[in-house]
Design an enzyme around this catalytic site. Structure first.
Site: not given
Ligand code: HEM
Length: 439
Positions: A65, A138
């Site tokens: 990320h 997510n």
């Protein structure tokens, strides 16, 4: 003013360039040299400080990320959920809590294109009156694996080939073919939602199973869902992705920034699916398995509140790179479950942030709680909190630091888990037995 209490600020009151120590700099254009053509003198303190600071501008990027964009706003509770949780920030309709949100891609580096086929992260930090709660989700409701011990492997398989530094799908398929439980998430990745149009038009899911605990100590399993009020939009073809990403490799970051600057504030509704842990055996799936969704006809979505992003970050580095989320950060009324992925995540994030940002990362303004906080965790690298107590231990007859009252459902002993009513949370269950049989 007590100079030791002075907090560094970004204000440039005098409009005069200074060294980091505040002394005026009278030439920021030319290095100090012996003659007009050099050589440069080592005694040019400002030159050395300037170049040395520049050389240290980057910090380690997130191992996953790394590419992301953040924005600030508020969360408003819109529905009474007091039967489920005693969380103060969900105390009733109208209660508002400041938040910061970071959206991200997963696999590639800090400067990679935002049109990549990849899950998207949706991390929200709630600055509640009882401490910070981080909900890291997510844009897919499920994950590839169900046991945290496999996380480094699945990420390695998706990351570039260590020899060539090129992402190669034979490695992805090789790994996933050994893990049939990954098929569910695989279909999301290769479906239309695999490349979201931007960050404003995507859903979010907590993925892991959490626990709500009400005032009476009654625990419920919950799954979190974020629904964008402006709908879901995706990039459907490789050609379109190549076009959008080719024109602007930061298109999603720019879209988020420009929308907020233009007053078109992105908004999501938060909903939960709720399951009574005492009924978990009625279902033909394991509610603590994050490769499974909970059928909405059996466990309907229940509205909780809304999230509005109405402020851009003031400084990308401070409020994006130094922003640190972790599923370990919970508040009274919200807890983990025995979900094996979540259990591993509780450890992993704080660990990586101690490495990435240092042991005092929670003192950084963007990460610090907005409520009073106190403990005997002292000193450490880059500690900039002013403290003047004489007692840094517990208990003491001189310092009135007390233990907080017990939180409903969490017991009073160290590590007393919540979870299935009447169970220690650690005893074998039908699912526990099945899970260990599979692994
Ligand atoms: C055991 C499995 C997992 C491990 C060990 C793990 C580990 C990590 C690590 C080390 C980071 C970087 C954090 C940082 O440097 O600040 C991260 C970021 C992140 N993870 Fe996970 N992760 C796991 C599973 C998941 C799952 C299932 C989700 C989705 C529900 C998820 C969502 C995120 C998000 C959104 C971020 C980015 C946070 C940010 O924007 O700063 N992770 N993860």
């Amino acid at each position: 003013m007590d100079p030791t209490k002075f907090r560094p600020s970004s204000s440039h009151d005098g409009g005069v360039t200074t060294t980091n120590a505040g002394a005026p700099v009278w030439n920021d254009n030319e290095a100090l040299t012996v003659g007009p053509r050099g050589p440069i003198l080592l005694e040019d303190y400002h030159l050395i400080e300037k170049v040395a600071h520049f050389a240290r501008e980057r910090i380690p990027e997130r191992v996953v990320h790394a590419r992301g964009a953040s924005a600030k706003g508020f969360f408003e509770c819109t529905h009474d959920v007091s039967d489920l949780t005693c969380a103060d920030f969900l105390r009733g309709p109208g209660a508002r809590t400041p938040v910061i949100v970071r959206f991200s891609t997963v696999i590639h580096e800090r400067g990679s294109p935002e049109t990549i086929r990849d899950p998207r992260g949706f991390a929200v930090k709630f600055y509640t009156r009882e401490g910070n709660w981080d909900l890291l989700g997510n844009n897919f409701p499920v994950f590839f694996i169900r046991d945290g011990i496999k996380f480094p492997d699945v990420i390695h398989a998706f990351k570039p080939n260590p020899r060539s530094h090129v992402q190669e799908y034979w490695r992805v398929f090789d790994f996933l073919s050994h893990h049939p439980e990954s098929l569910h998430t695989f279909f999301f990745l290769f479906d239309d939602v695999g490349v979201p149009a931007d960050y404003r038009h995507m859903e979010g899911f907590g993925v892991n199973t959490y626990t709500f605990v009400n005032k009476a100590g009654k625990a419920s399993y919950v799954k979190f869902h974020w629904k964008p009020t402006c709908g879901v939009r995706c990039i459907r073809t490789d050609e379109e992705a190549a076009l959008v990403g080719g024109r602007n490799h930061s298109h999603a970051t720019q879209d988020l920034y420009d929308s907020i600057a233009a007053g078109s504030f992105p908004e999501w509704q938060l909903l939960v699916q709720v399951m009574d842990p005492d009924t978990e055996d009625q279902y033909d799936f394991d509610p603590l398995d994050d490769t499974k969704t909970w059928p909405e006809d059996l466990l309907p979505l229940r509205p909780v509140g809304r999230l509005v992003l109405d402020r851009n970050v003031d400084n990308f580095f401070n409020e994006n790179e130094q922003l640190a989320f972790g599923p370990g950060l919970v508040v009274p009324g919200i807890y983990y479950s025995d979900d094996k992925m979540l259990q591993c995540r509780v450890f992993a994030y704080a660990d990586t942030q101690r490495y990435r940002l240092g042991p005092n990362y929670l003192m950084l303004p963007v990460n610090a709680p907005r409520c009073a906080h106190h403990n005997n965790h002292y000193d450490g690298a880059m500690n900039f909190m002013h403290r003047d107590e004489e007692v840094d231990y517990y208990p003491s007859r001189h310092a009135p630091l007390r233990q907080a009252p017990p939180v409903p459902g969490r017991g009073t002993g160290p590590g007393t888990p919540t979870g299935r009513s009447g169970s220690s949370g650690g005893s074998p269950t039908r699912w526990g037995t099945q899970r260990s049989a599979r692994s």
